[in-house]
Enzyme design. Structure first.
Site, short mmCIF file in Angstrom:
data_model
loop_
_atom_site.label_atom_id
_atom_site.label_comp_id
_atom_site.label_asym_id
_atom_site.label_seq_id
_atom_site.Cartn_x
_atom_site.Cartn_y
_atom_site.Cartn_z
N PRO A 211 1.43 -1.11 -0.27
CA PRO A 211 0.10 0.16 0.06
C PRO A 211 0.97 1.35 -0.45
O PRO A 211 1.47 1.73 1.28
CB PRO A 211 -0.87 -0.31 1.02
CG PRO A 211 0.15 -1.50 2.64
CD PRO A 211 0.74 -1.84 1.32
N ASP A 387 5.91 2.43 2.09
CA ASP A 387 5.34 0.60 2.11
C ASP A 387 4.38 1.47 3.50
O ASP A 387 4.50 1.67 4.82
CB ASP A 387 5.27 -0.16 2.24
CG ASP A 387 4.73 -1.22 2.48
OD1 ASP A 387 3.63 -1.16 3.08
OD2 ASP A 387 5.38 -2.62 1.80
N HIS A 388 2.66 2.03 3.45
CA HIS A 388 2.25 2.17 5.07
C HIS A 388 2.13 1.51 5.75
O HIS A 388 1.24 0.92 6.75
CB HIS A 388 0.66 2.83 4.40
CG HIS A 388 0.42 4.18 5.03
ND1 HIS A 388 1.23 4.23 6.42
CD2 HIS A 388 -0.49 5.43 4.74
CE1 HIS A 388 0.86 5.09 7.13
NE2 HIS A 388 -0.40 6.28 6.01
N ARG A 389 2.37 0.14 5.56
CA ARG A 389 1.71 -1.35 6.44
C ARG A 389 3.41 -0.81 7.08
O ARG A 389 3.43 -0.99 8.18
CB ARG A 389 2.13 -2.31 5.72
CG ARG A 389 1.40 -3.05 4.78
CD ARG A 389 1.30 -4.12 4.58
NE ARG A 389 2.38 -4.15 2.98
CZ ARG A 389 3.59 -5.20 2.17
NH1 ARG A 389 2.75 -6.16 2.69
NH2 ARG A 389 3.75 -4.69 1.49
#
Length: 417
Positions: A211, A387-389
Site C-alpha cells: 500500500p 509502504d504504509h504497512r
C-alpha cells in the site's frame, strides 16, 4: 528522359513533418522501383521511404537531421519515362511509403478486373490501388484532386455519382481494405524482454502488494550547492565526482539512523517487520535496456567521498551493461533522480522488498524567503514514497524533514558523520 521529384508523403495520423534520419542512396546511384531511399522518423515511428521511380538519383534536397514538411521535395530522380504523370507502378511504390513502418511488410494492393480499371480512368479512384486513396495520387489523366484517407467514404462516392455501380463498389471495397490495412501498419509492436520485462514485473508486483503512500517537501538547497562547489575546488576531493544526488543520498543515510523504520521490509509469510542492520543503497539508473536499480552494500558505513566514488562506479557499470546480478538484489532503500529529466517532482514506485524510495526533482532558482527577506534561492522538491504497512505518516514525515534540514545546512551536519 525526365526529371521526377519525390516529395515527402503524408505518413498519416495528421503529422505535418518528419525528421530525415538517413539516406540509403547517394547522388549518381541507380535505383529501382521500391528501393529504399531514406529513413524518416515521425512522432510515432521510424519509416522507410521506397522509391516511386526507377532511374538515377540527381539530387538530395535534405540532410540527415533536417525536419522536413509533408509535401516538400526531398529527392529528384532522372527516369527514362517522359510522361510526367505517375504510372500505375509508381502508385504501387508510393503505396509502400504509407505502410512501410519498420519491420511490418507493405500490404499488397488488391486487384480488380480490367473492365473496372477502364471505368476508373473516367473519374473514379483506382480500385486496384489503395495508395490512390491513401496518398492522394489521381489516376492517369485525371485533373481533379482525390479525397484523402480521412474523408468519409460516402462523401467520396457522392462526388462520383456518374461512375458505374461496379466501379463504385470496387473502389469502396479498396478504400475500406486500405484504411484497415493502414491502421494496422501504423502500429509498431515490440516484445518486452530482458531488463524491461523484469522492470515491468517488479513494478506490478510492488504496486499490487504494497500500500503506497507519499509525502513531498520543497527544500532550499542553496547551501548544499555552495558546499559542493567548495568540495570540488579542494585538492584532496576534486578527483571525487560529487553532485547533489551524492549529498541527498548521504542525507538519507544519516536520516535513516534517526528513523530506522525506513530501512525495513515486510515479511508476508511470517507477518513480521524485518529491520535491516545496514543500508544497501539502491540507485535508480535509466539505461538503453530499461531501468536498473543496482545497490551499494553497506552504504551507511561510507564517507562522503567514498559514497560518491561508489555511486559513480555503480552508475557507469549500469550504463555499460556491466552490472552484476549480485548488485541488483537485496537493496534496502533507494534514491532516484528524476530532476535530470527536467521534472520537478514525481511519485516513484517502491522496488519490491523495500519500505521506501526517495525521488529528487529538478533544482530551480525561485524567489524564496531567506533570513526574513525575499531573494533568489535554489530549491528542490523531494518526494518520499513508502509502504504504509511499515511506515506511518509520522515516521515518514520525520525522515523527510531530517533529510530536508541536512540539505538546508549540510556543512554542520555532515561534518559530524
Amino acid at each position: 528522359m525526365s526529371l521526377r521529384d519525390f516529395a515527402l508523403p503524408d505518413l498519416g495520423e495528421g503529422l505535418t513533418e518528419s525528421e530525415l534520419v538517413s539516406w540509403e542512396v547517394q547522388v549518381g546511384d541507380t535505383v529501382e522501383l521500391n528501393q529504399i531511399l531514406a529513413e524518416v522518423e515521425t512522432a510515432k515511428a521510424l519509416v522507410q521511404l521506397p522509391s516511386p521511380f526507377a532511374g538515377v538519383v540527381r539530387s538530395l534536397l535534405a540532410d540527415p537531421g533536417d525536419s522536413v514538411r509533408v509535401g516538400s521535395v526531398i529527392v529528384s530522380i532522372e527516369t527514362d519515362d517522359g510522361d510526367d504523370s505517375p504510372p500505375a507502378a509508381d502508385l504501387e511504390a508510393a503505396d509502400a511509403v504509407t505502410a512501410a513502418v519498420v519491420d511490418p511488410e507493405p500490404v499488397a494492393a488488391e486487384s480488380v478486373s480490367e473492365g473496372v480499371s477502364e471505368s476508373v480512368s473516367e473519374g473514379v479512384a483506382p480500385a486496384a490501388n489503395r495508395t490512390a486513396v491513401l496518398v492522394g495520387y489521381g489516376p492517369k489523366g485525371e485533373t481533379g484532386e482525390l479525397p484523402r484517407r480521412r474523408h468519409r467514404r460516402t462523401e467520396w462516392l457522392a462526388s462520383h455519382q456518374a461512375a458505374p455501380v461496379a466501379a463504385r463498389d470496387a473502389a469502396d471495397s479498396a478504400y475500406s481494405g486500405a484504411t484497415d490495412a493502414f491502421e494496422q501498419q501504423s502500429e509498431v509492436r515490440s516484445p518486452i524482454t530482458g531488463v524491461r520485462r523484469r522492470m515491468a514485473e517488479a513494478m506490478v508486483q510492488s504496486a499490487f502488494t504494497a500500500p503506497h503512500a507519499s509525502l513531498t517537501l520543497t527544500v532550499d538547497v542553496t547551501q548544499s550547492l555552495e558546499l559542493l562547489d567548495r568540495l570540488r575546488q579542494s585538492p584532496r576531493l576534486r578527483e571525487h565526482s560529487m553532485g547533489i544526488l551524492t549529498l541527498v543520498a548521504k542525507a538519507c543515510l544519516v536520516a535513516i539512523k534517526h528513523t530506522p523504520e525506513i530501512n525495513s521490509r515486510w515479511d508476508e509469510s511470517a507477518q513480521e517487520v524485518v529491520q535491516f542492520a545496514h543500508v544497501n543503497l539502491g540507485i535508480a539508473v535509466a539505461t538503453d535496456r530499461g531501468l536498473l536499480v543496482p545497490n551499494i552494500r553497506g552504504a551507511d558505513e561510507l564517507s562522503l567521498p567514498a559514497l560518491a566514488d561508489a555511486m559513480t562506479a555503480l552508475t557507469a557499470s549500469a550504463r555499460e551493461s556491466a552490472t552484476t546480478p549480485h548488485q541488483l538484489v537485496d537493496g534496502t532503500f533507494t534514491v532516484t533522480n528524476v530532476g535530470v529529466f527536467g521534472v520537478d517532482a514525481g511519485t516513484p514506485i517502491l522496488p519490491p522488498g523495500e519500505a521506501a524510495i526517495l525521488a529528487l526533482g529538478a533544482i530551480r532558482r525561485v524567489p524564496w524567503e531567506h533570513d526574513g527577506e525575499i531573494e533568489l534561492r535554489s530549491v528542490v522538491t523531494l518526494t518520499l514514497a513508502f509502504d504504509h504497512r511499515l511506515i506511518d505518516g509520522r515516521q515518514g514525515s520525520e525522515f523527510l524533514t531530517t533529510v530536508g534540514s541536512i540539505l538546508r545546512d549540510p556543512a554542520g551536519v555532515l561534518a559530524l558523520v
